[in-house]
Scaffold this motif. Structure first.
Motif, PDB file in Angstrom:
ATOM      1  N   ASN A  28      64.312 -49.900   6.363  1.00 22.58           N
ATOM      2  CA  ASN A  28      63.463 -48.985   5.607  1.00 22.58           C
ATOM      3  C   ASN A  28      61.998 -49.194   5.954  1.00 22.58           C
ATOM      4  OD1 ASN A  28      64.469 -47.170   3.102  1.00 22.58           O
ATOM      5  ND2 ASN A  28      65.961 -48.791   3.465  1.00 22.58           N
ATOM      6  N   LEU A  29      61.544 -50.448   5.913  1.00 24.25           N
ATOM      7  CA  LEU A  29      60.132 -50.716   6.181  1.00 24.25           C
ATOM      8  C   LEU A  29      59.762 -50.387   7.618  1.00 24.25           C
ATOM      9  CD1 LEU A  29      60.120 -52.122   3.380  1.00 24.25           C
ATOM     10  CD2 LEU A  29      58.564 -53.804   4.368  1.00 24.25           C
ATOM     11  N   GLU A  30      60.661 -50.671   8.551  1.00 18.04           N
ATOM     12  CA  GLU A  30      60.368 -50.384   9.955  1.00 18.04           C
ATOM     13  C   GLU A  30      60.283 -48.885  10.197  1.00 18.04           C
ATOM     14  OE1 GLU A  30      63.476 -52.513  11.878  1.00 18.04           O
ATOM     15  OE2 GLU A  30      62.401 -54.414  11.875  1.00 18.04           O
ATOM     16  N   LYS A  31      61.136 -48.107   9.536  1.00 18.56           N
ATOM     17  CA  LYS A  31      61.091 -46.653   9.686  1.00 18.56           C
ATOM     18  C   LYS A  31      59.799 -46.086   9.091  1.00 18.56           C
ATOM     19  CE  LYS A  31      64.948 -45.767  11.813  1.00 18.56           C
ATOM     20  NZ  LYS A  31      64.960 -45.145  13.165  1.00 18.56           N
ATOM     21  N   ILE A  32      59.413 -46.626   7.942  1.00 17.04           N
ATOM     22  CA  ILE A  32      58.164 -46.170   7.321  1.00 17.04           C
ATOM     23  C   ILE A  32      56.983 -46.531   8.204  1.00 17.04           C
ATOM     24  CG2 ILE A  32      56.629 -46.454   5.339  1.00 17.04           C
ATOM     25  CD1 ILE A  32      59.170 -47.091   3.667  1.00 17.04           C
ATOM     26  N   TYR A  33      56.958 -47.775   8.672  1.00 17.56           N
ATOM     27  CA  TYR A  33      55.829 -48.244   9.463  1.00 17.56           C
ATOM     28  C   TYR A  33      55.735 -47.511  10.801  1.00 17.56           C
ATOM     29  CZ  TYR A  33      52.416 -51.456  11.454  1.00 17.56           C
ATOM     30  OH  TYR A  33      51.286 -51.990  12.011  1.00 17.56           O
ATOM     31  N   GLY A  34      56.894 -47.208  11.381  1.00 12.39           N
ATOM     32  CA  GLY A  34      56.910 -46.575  12.687  1.00 12.39           C
ATOM     33  C   GLY A  34      56.692 -45.077  12.664  1.00 12.39           C
ATOM     34  N   ASN A  35      56.552 -44.496  11.467  1.00 14.63           N
ATOM     35  CA  ASN A  35      56.363 -43.058  11.367  1.00 14.63           C
ATOM     36  C   ASN A  35      54.991 -42.677  11.925  1.00 14.63           C
ATOM     37  OD1 ASN A  35      55.905 -40.385  10.475  1.00 14.63           O
ATOM     38  ND2 ASN A  35      57.391 -40.679   8.833  1.00 14.63           N
ATOM     39  N   PRO A  36      54.949 -41.816  12.939  1.00 14.02           N
ATOM     40  CA  PRO A  36      53.654 -41.455  13.526  1.00 14.02           C
ATOM     41  C   PRO A  36      52.741 -40.704  12.565  1.00 14.02           C
ATOM     42  CG  PRO A  36      55.405 -40.044  14.375  1.00 14.02           C
ATOM     43  CD  PRO A  36      56.069 -41.140  13.606  1.00 14.02           C
ATOM     44  N   LYS A  37      53.296 -40.121  11.510  1.00 14.04           N
ATOM     45  CA  LYS A  37      52.482 -39.404  10.530  1.00 14.04           C
ATOM     46  C   LYS A  37      51.705 -40.357   9.629  1.00 14.04           C
ATOM     47  CE  LYS A  37      53.880 -35.259  11.674  1.00 14.04           C
ATOM     48  NZ  LYS A  37      52.956 -34.244  12.204  1.00 14.04           N
ATOM     49  N   LEU A  38      52.142 -41.626   9.596  1.00 17.17           N
ATOM     50  CA  LEU A  38      51.503 -42.601   8.715  1.00 17.17           C
ATOM     51  C   LEU A  38      50.437 -43.356   9.504  1.00 17.17           C
ATOM     52  CD1 LEU A  38      51.597 -43.778   5.841  1.00 17.17           C
ATOM     53  CD2 LEU A  38      53.153 -45.514   6.704  1.00 17.17           C
ATOM     54  N   GLU A  39      49.213 -42.880   9.444  1.00 18.83           N
ATOM     55  CA  GLU A  39      48.132 -43.472  10.237  1.00 18.83           C
ATOM     56  C   GLU A  39      47.313 -44.481   9.449  1.00 18.83           C
ATOM     57  OE1 GLU A  39      45.904 -40.147  11.558  1.00 18.83           O
ATOM     58  OE2 GLU A  39      47.459 -39.400  12.908  1.00 18.83           O
ATOM     59  N   ASN A  40      47.114 -44.237   8.181  1.00 23.14           N
ATOM     60  CA  ASN A  40      46.221 -45.067   7.378  1.00 23.14           C
ATOM     61  C   ASN A  40      46.978 -46.271   6.833  1.00 23.14           C
ATOM     62  OD1 ASN A  40      43.947 -45.906   6.124  1.00 23.14           O
ATOM     63  ND2 ASN A  40      43.924 -44.316   4.552  1.00 23.14           N
ATOM     64  N   LYS A  41      47.351 -47.171   7.720  1.00 21.40           N
ATOM     65  CA  LYS A  41      48.182 -48.310   7.335  1.00 21.40           C
ATOM     66  C   LYS A  41      47.623 -49.589   7.939  1.00 21.40           C
ATOM     67  CE  LYS A  41      51.165 -47.299  11.281  1.00 21.40           C
ATOM     68  NZ  LYS A  41      52.429 -46.691  11.713  1.00 21.40           N
ATOM     69  N   GLY A  42      47.975 -50.685   7.305  1.00 15.93           N
ATOM     70  CA  GLY A  42      47.583 -51.978   7.832  1.00 15.93           C
ATOM     71  C   GLY A  42      48.616 -52.490   8.814  1.00 15.93           C
ATOM     72  N   LYS A  43      48.327 -53.595   9.431  1.00 16.11           N
ATOM     73  CA  LYS A  43      49.243 -54.205  10.393  1.00 16.11           C
ATOM     74  C   LYS A  43      50.435 -54.804   9.667  1.00 16.11           C
ATOM     75  CE  LYS A  43      49.421 -57.679  14.075  1.00 16.11           C
ATOM     76  NZ  LYS A  43      48.656 -58.711  14.822  1.00 16.11           N
ATOM     77  N   MET A  44      51.631 -54.645  10.244  1.00 12.30           N
ATOM     78  CA  MET A  44      52.808 -55.278   9.649  1.00 12.30           C
ATOM     79  C   MET A  44      52.751 -56.776   9.910  1.00 12.30           C
ATOM     80  SD  MET A  44      56.919 -54.668  10.191  1.00 12.30           S
ATOM     81  CE  MET A  44      56.994 -53.127   9.288  1.00 12.30           C
ATOM     82  N   ILE A  45      52.867 -57.547   8.855  1.00 11.59           N
ATOM     83  CA  ILE A  45      52.822 -59.003   8.940  1.00 11.59           C
ATOM     84  C   ILE A  45      54.223 -59.543   8.719  1.00 11.59           C
ATOM     85  CG2 ILE A  45      51.872 -61.117   7.928  1.00 11.59           C
ATOM     86  CD1 ILE A  45      49.479 -59.420   7.002  1.00 11.59           C
ATOM     87  N   SER A  46      54.694 -60.380   9.615  1.00 13.10           N
ATOM     88  CA  SER A  46      56.003 -61.010   9.490  1.00 13.10           C
ATOM     89  C   SER A  46      55.804 -62.508   9.400  1.00 13.10           C
ATOM     90  CB  SER A  46      56.884 -60.666  10.689  1.00 13.10           C
ATOM     91  OG  SER A  46      58.131 -61.320  10.595  1.00 13.10           O
ATOM     92  N   MET A  47      56.240 -63.090   8.296  1.00 13.05           N
ATOM     93  CA  MET A  47      56.138 -64.537   8.099  1.00 13.05           C
ATOM     94  C   MET A  47      57.554 -65.099   8.062  1.00 13.05           C
ATOM     95  SD  MET A  47      53.030 -64.810   5.362  1.00 13.05           S
ATOM     96  CE  MET A  47      52.772 -66.517   5.816  1.00 13.05           C
ATOM     97  N   ALA A  48      57.897 -65.891   9.064  1.00 17.41           N
ATOM     98  CA  ALA A  48      59.276 -66.341   9.218  1.00 17.41           C
ATOM     99  C   ALA A  48      59.391 -67.855   9.125  1.00 17.41           C
ATOM    100  CB  ALA A  48      59.836 -65.866  10.551  1.00 17.41           C
TER     101      ALA A  48
END
Length: 299
Positions: A28-48
């Motif tokens: 879900n998050l990857e699809k939202i983040y990867g949507n080209p229509k969503l421009e005003n977003k921050g960087k995806m942070i992955s803490m593993a």
């Protein structure tokens, strides 16, 4: 817990995706983040760590307008359902304004779905959040697979009541945006109605117990996740599911400046907040991991 930044004239709300292992939260998050229509977003942070991974990013959906003259920023979080210890899930739920509970529609996942839902309610209470008042949306995912449970059957055992339910096939993008919009709408409804989601009778929050087991069954634990970008083996042929066209619609205004100083300062503040909240827990988790490794070495 809504955060108000008067300097940037915006409020920040927190939405957490929750559910059993491999149910589709990360997708879900990857699809939202990867949507080209969503421009005003921050960087995806992955803490593993060795046992789990926390994903986070924020965005400002322009079509939401303002609340009390302030812009709205949404923080999205998820943790994998197959964590061996519950501390990370409890920690990420702290201050949550809304939850998307992602349920796997396959009949074999019924017990895992129910266990995860009970785990969610327990961890919300431990965070002094009322499960009956916080904004929750149910997503019935993997509807493209053959032989999935009918919606009525899932409603019977999950008992969502008046909670919105969205059917989805997150891997194809279907239902992802509808779920997000429904969750944000419920959060904003709570804000406008001044709904107090705090369980005041609960004790003050204590440090997370890293030795407590997650309480998940072997089925709900799932299997280790593949890293982002790796191709999972295909065991079941997926049915054709219509993917939402232009899923964000007017979500992003053209010409939004995602690199302005104010925007970058907001992203930096969000990143620091996430790092500060998880840093001590990760250190203790690594220490606990070393202790277990030492004991195994002595056997």
């Amino acid at each position: 817990m809504v955060l108000v930044n008067k300097a940037l004239n915006e409020v920040t709300v927190k939405l957490v995706y929750y559910g059993a292992g491999l149910c589709g939260k990360t997708t879900n998050l990857e699809k939202i983040y990867g949507n080209p229509k969503l421009e005003n977003k921050g960087k995806m942070i992955s803490m593993a760590t060795e046992t789990d991974r926390t994903l986070f990013f924020d965005f400002m959906p322009m079509e939401l307008g303002t609340i009390g003259g302030q812009k709205v920023r949404v923080q999205l979080y998820t943790v994998p359902g197959q964590v061996f210890y519950d501390a990370t899930r409890k920690l990420v739920l702290r201050g949550a304004d809304g939850v998307v509970f992602v349920a796997d529609s396959q009949p074999s996942m019924r017990e895992s779905n129910m266990d995860s839902l009970e785990n969610l309610k327990t961890n919300l209470r431990l965070n002094r959040i009322d499960p009956e008042k916080v904004a929750i949306v149910f997503q019935y995912n993997k509807r493209d697979l053959p032989g999935v449970d009918p919606v009525d059957e899932m409603n019977r055992y999950l008992q969502p009541g008046n909670i919105p339910v969205v059917e989805a096939a997150a891997i194809n993008g279907a239902g992802v945006t509808a779920t997000l919009r429904a969750a944000i709408a419920r959060i904003l409804e709570n804000l406008k109605n001044n709904v107090d989601t705090t369980l005041h009778e609960q004790p003050e929050l204590a440090a997370p117990d890293l030795t407590a087991k997650a309480g998940a069954t072997s089925a709900s634990a799932g299997t280790p996740k593949l890293a982002v970008g790796m191709q999972a083996p295909t065991f079941v042929k997926r049915a054709a599911v219509a993917v939402e066209e232009d899923p964000f619609g007017a979500a992003v205004a053209s010409g939004a400046n995602g690199s302005s100083r104010e925007h970058l300062e907001s992203l930096l503040g969000s990143a620091r907040q996430l790092i500060a909240s998880l840093e001590s827990t990760l250190d203790r988790a690594r220490e606990h991991e070393r202790e277990i490794s030492d004991k195994l070495a002595q056997l």
